[in-house]
Each structure stands twice: as C-alpha cells, then as structure tokens.
Design an enzyme around this catalytic site. Structure first.
Site, PDB file in Angstrom:
ATOM      1  CB  SER A  70     101.368  36.967 165.014  1.00 22.19           C
ATOM      2  OG  SER A  70     101.518  38.066 165.804  1.00 22.19           O
TER       3      SER A  70
ATOM      4  N   GLY B 282      97.226  30.961 169.353  1.00 21.69           N
ATOM      5  CA  GLY B 282      96.460  32.166 168.771  1.00 21.69           C
ATOM      6  C   GLY B 282      97.509  33.613 168.768  1.00 21.69           C
TER       7      GLY B 282
ATOM      8  CG  HIS C 113     100.207  42.876 176.128  1.00 22.87           C
ATOM      9  ND1 HIS C 113     100.309  42.203 174.903  1.00 22.87           N
ATOM     10  CD2 HIS C 113     101.552  43.231 176.366  1.00 22.87           C
ATOM     11  CE1 HIS C 113     101.541  42.009 174.784  1.00 22.87           C
ATOM     12  NE2 HIS C 113     102.487  42.268 175.478  1.00 22.87           N
TER      13      HIS C 113
ATOM     14  CG  ASN D 106      93.926  37.835 174.161  1.00 23.58           C
ATOM     15  OD1 ASN D 106      94.862  38.128 173.101  1.00 23.58           O
ATOM     16  ND2 ASN D 106      93.253  36.602 173.887  1.00 23.58           N
TER      17      ASN D 106
ATOM     18  NE  ARG E 132      88.177  47.124 169.388  1.00 24.56           N
ATOM     19  CZ  ARG E 132      87.591  48.357 168.362  1.00 24.56           C
ATOM     20  NH1 ARG E 132      88.352  49.566 168.282  1.00 24.56           N
ATOM     21  NH2 ARG E 132      86.439  47.940 167.631  1.00 24.56           N
TER      22      ARG E 132
ATOM     23  CE1 TYR F  50      92.773  49.953 173.406  1.00 22.08           C
ATOM     24  CE2 TYR F  50      93.346  52.073 173.212  1.00 22.08           C
ATOM     25  CZ  TYR F  50      93.980  50.750 172.967  1.00 22.08           C
ATOM     26  OH  TYR F  50      95.008  50.514 172.710  1.00 22.08           O
TER      27      TYR F  50
HETATM   28  N1  LIG Z   1      97.642  47.877 173.300  1.00 22.42           N
HETATM   29  C1  LIG Z   1      97.132  47.856 171.953  1.00 22.42           C
HETATM   30  O1  LIG Z   1      96.213  48.486 171.931  1.00 22.42           O
HETATM   31  C2  LIG Z   1      97.382  46.600 170.947  1.00 22.42           C
HETATM   32  C3  LIG Z   1      97.170  46.776 169.398  1.00 22.42           C
HETATM   33  C4  LIG Z   1      97.601  46.000 168.858  1.00 22.42           C
HETATM   34  C5  LIG Z   1      98.270  44.811 169.438  1.00 22.42           C
HETATM   35  N2  LIG Z   1      98.609  44.748 170.563  1.00 22.42           N
HETATM   36  C6  LIG Z   1      99.447  43.574 171.230  1.00 22.42           C
HETATM   37  O2  LIG Z   1     100.124  42.977 170.326  1.00 22.42           O
HETATM   38  C7  LIG Z   1      99.713  41.530 170.870  1.00 22.42           C
HETATM   39  C8  LIG Z   1      99.954  40.559 170.035  1.00 22.42           C
HETATM   40  O3  LIG Z   1      99.194  40.308 169.076  1.00 22.42           O
HETATM   41  P1  LIG Z   1      98.663  38.739 168.858  1.00 22.42           P
HETATM   42  O4  LIG Z   1      99.859  37.829 168.740  1.00 22.42           O
HETATM   43  O5  LIG Z   1      97.845  38.495 170.268  1.00 22.42           O
HETATM   44  O6  LIG Z   1      97.567  38.763 167.819  1.00 22.42           O
HETATM   45  P2  LIG Z   1      97.880  38.900 166.372  1.00 22.42           P
HETATM   46  O7  LIG Z   1      96.783  39.541 165.655  1.00 22.42           O
HETATM   47  O8  LIG Z   1      99.372  39.489 166.083  1.00 22.42           O
HETATM   48  O9  LIG Z   1      97.927  37.307 165.943  1.00 22.42           O
HETATM   49  C9  LIG Z   1      96.919  36.433 166.086  1.00 22.42           C
HETATM   50  C10 LIG Z   1      97.342  35.020 165.810  1.00 22.42           C
HETATM   51  O10 LIG Z   1      96.095  34.487 165.929  1.00 22.42           O
HETATM   52  C11 LIG Z   1      95.950  33.434 164.692  1.00 22.42           C
HETATM   53  N3  LIG Z   1      94.488  33.336 164.604  1.00 22.42           N
HETATM   54  C12 LIG Z   1      93.569  33.981 163.999  1.00 22.42           C
HETATM   55  N4  LIG Z   1      92.199  33.479 164.113  1.00 22.42           N
HETATM   56  C13 LIG Z   1      92.461  32.303 164.726  1.00 22.42           C
HETATM   57  C14 LIG Z   1      91.597  31.308 165.310  1.00 22.42           C
HETATM   58  N5  LIG Z   1      90.392  31.186 164.989  1.00 22.42           N
HETATM   59  N6  LIG Z   1      92.083  30.247 165.937  1.00 22.42           N
HETATM   60  C15 LIG Z   1      93.425  30.090 166.258  1.00 22.42           C
HETATM   61  N7  LIG Z   1      94.078  31.043 165.733  1.00 22.42           N
HETATM   62  C16 LIG Z   1      93.854  32.109 165.110  1.00 22.42           C
HETATM   63  C17 LIG Z   1      96.546  34.383 163.544  1.00 22.42           C
HETATM   64  O11 LIG Z   1      97.100  33.257 162.861  1.00 22.42           O
HETATM   65  C18 LIG Z   1      97.839  34.909 164.389  1.00 22.42           C
HETATM   66  O12 LIG Z   1      98.907  34.032 164.305  1.00 22.42           O
HETATM   67  C19 LIG Z   1      98.398  41.760 171.254  1.00 22.42           C
HETATM   68  O13 LIG Z   1      97.887  40.883 172.073  1.00 22.42           O
HETATM   69  C20 LIG Z   1      98.129  42.751 172.042  1.00 22.42           C
HETATM   70  O14 LIG Z   1      98.339  42.924 173.466  1.00 22.42           O
HETATM   71  C21 LIG Z   1      98.401  45.651 171.371  1.00 22.42           C
END
Ligand SMILES: NC(=O)c1ccc[n+]([C@@H]2O[C@H](COP(=O)([O-])OP(=O)(O)OC[C@H]3O[C@@H](n4cnc5c(N)ncnc54)[C@H](O)[C@@H]3O)[C@@H](O)[C@H]2O)c1
Length: 226
Positions: free
Chosen positions: A171, A169, A104, A87, A56, A53
């Site tokens: 999944s 943005g 989150h 995010n 990050r 982190y």
């Molecule tokens: N707590 C942690 O440390 C940790 C770790 C991993 C995931 N997570 C959590 O999981 C949550 C869910 O994940 P998520 O859905 O935010 O991310 P994700 O990575 O699962 O999905 C990202 C999405 O963004 C899209 N994408 C990529 N580039 C893009 C662009 N330039 N423009 C538009 N879309 C684009 C992809 O197609 C995908 O659908 C995260 O927000 C996070 O809170 C947490």
C-alpha cells in the site's frame, strides 16, 4: 545481466493465505497495530505480543510460496534479481530467490530485547522466560513501528543501481520503505502490480497492473522477456 530490483509487500503473500495488514480495516487478526507491533505494546503486554507472533509463525510455516514468488525466482535466469521485501515471511527464499533483503525483520529469527545485533533461529513458539545466554528475554526479530529500519541505507544503494524497478502488493503507506522508489535512477522503467493500485501512484509514470500478484507477474514476465 540487467538488475531487476523488486519491492514486495504483504500483497505478494496474500495468495499463499497470509493476511495483509491494511485490507482488514486497521485491525490485524483482531488486534490494533499499537498493541502488537510497537515496542510500547511489547512493554505493556509481552505475553500477548509473543503469542501474536507465535500464531504468525505457525501460519507462515504452513503456507507455501505462490506463483508470484516462483516467477520472481525464475527470472533469476535472465536478470540479476534483488528483492527488497517488507514481509517477515520466508516465501521468497522458499521459492528459490537468492538475493532477498528483509527490511522489517524475519519471523523465523529472534533476538534479545536489548540487542538486535545477535539473532537466533526460532522455528516454534517463543514464550515469556525464554532468554539469551545473558538471561535477557528474547523477542521476535521484527522491526516494529517506532523502531529504526537498519537495512534502509543498504536498500537505498540497491535501488540506485536498478535498471528496472518493480513494486508488488504494497500500500506504500509505511515509511521509510515507501520512499525507496525515490532512489531509483531517473528514466528507468517502473512497474507496479497490486490488486488495488494505491492512489498515491496515480499520475506517476509507472506502468500499472491492477491485478493479483500472480496474474500481474505472468503478464509482466512476458514484457520483460520480449
Ligand atoms: N511489524 C509488524 O508487526 C507490522 C504490522 C503491520 C504492518 N507492518 C509493516 O507494514 C508494512 C507495509 O505493509 P504492506 O504495504 O506490505 O501491506 P499492506 O497490507 O499495507 O498492503 C497490502 C497491499 O497488497 C495489495 N494486495 C492485497 N492482496 C493482493 C494480491 N492478491 N495481489 C496483489 N496485491 C494485493 C493491497 O491492495 C495493498 O495495496 C508491512 O510489510 C509490514 O512490514 C508491520
């Protein structure tokens, strides 16, 4: 003013150079999520998790809001914009958005390992041995997998009040956040912008923009302001 509720995920910050999670074959900066994003991972190797982190935090500090963050901020002059973000970065706030709920957690905050209700600002690195006033080790203020999402009830209430709902943005695979769309009123317009529209929304009555966040929002802005 109409209430615009926007659910954002990692994809909105991709154009700012912040890596998404699931675009990387299940590995996030070379780590399994279980190692760096669960309480069990932290218990097993706290130094690794703190360092992860710290990296990050450094990346996010160096990143800048992109056009997508800025368009959402500009829309505040025409709409009551409420952002619900998954995010942990602060790019919505730096773009000027006033109402941002972080489901989150936030990378620039930390808390004691035994008490998430008191948070402290953290701009630089957090190390083993950094403790609160009771001598308890500090951890990043992040909602890890297998932890509760305390903001969910408030987020659900916000979704119930939406006149327009936008998903950008994400999944939509991480619950309970992915469920929020179930709480928006029937019949309101729902827009989704994603570089690759998630399969699970195909067939639903959403207006889809299969584009990057900034390009999709430029088009959607025209529709919203017409
Ligand atoms: N707590 C942690 O440390 C940790 C770790 C991993 C995931 N997570 C959590 O999981 C949550 C869910 O994940 P998520 O859905 O935010 O991310 P994700 O990575 O699962 O999905 C990202 C999405 O963004 C899209 N994408 C990529 N580039 C893009 C662009 N330039 N423009 C538009 N879309 C684009 C992809 O197609 C995908 O659908 C995260 O927000 C996070 O809170 C947490």
């Amino acid at each position: 003013m109409k209430k615009l509720v926007v659910l954002t995920g990692a994809g909105i910050s991709a154009e700012s150079g912040i890596q998404t999670f699931r675009d990387t074959n299940g590995l996030w900066h070379g780590h399994n999520l279980e190692e760096v994003a669960t309480p069990q991972g932290f218990a097993k190797n706290p130094a690794l998790v703190l360092d992860f982190y710290n990296q990050r935090r450094k990346n996010i500090k160096e990143a800048l809001p992109n056009a997508a963050h800025c368009i959402l901020s500009d829309l505040q002059s025409q709409f009551d914009v409420q952002i619900i973000t998954q995010n942990i970065d602060d790019l919505h706030e730096r773009a000027g958005s006033k109402k941002v709920m972080h489901l989150h957690g936030e990378i620039f905050k930390c808390c004691a390992t035994n008490n998430k209700s008191i948070v402290y600002p953290i701009l630089d690195d957090l190390h083993l041995g950094d403790v609160d006033e009771n001598g308890v080790q500090l951890r990043p203020f992040i909602v890890w997998f297998n932890e509760d999402v305390p903001m969910m009830p408030d987020a659900m209430e916000i979704c119930k009040q939406a006149d327009i709902f936008i998903i950008i943005g994400t999944s939509l695979v991480v619950y309970p956040a992915a469920n929020l769309v179930e709480f928006v009123p029937n019949g309101i317009p729902i827009y989704i912008i994603d570089k690759k529209i998630p399969d699970l929304v195909i067939g639903k009555n959403y207006t889809c923009f299969e584009k990057t966040a900034s390009k999709g929002l430029m088009e959607l802005r025209k529709i919203l302001l017409d």
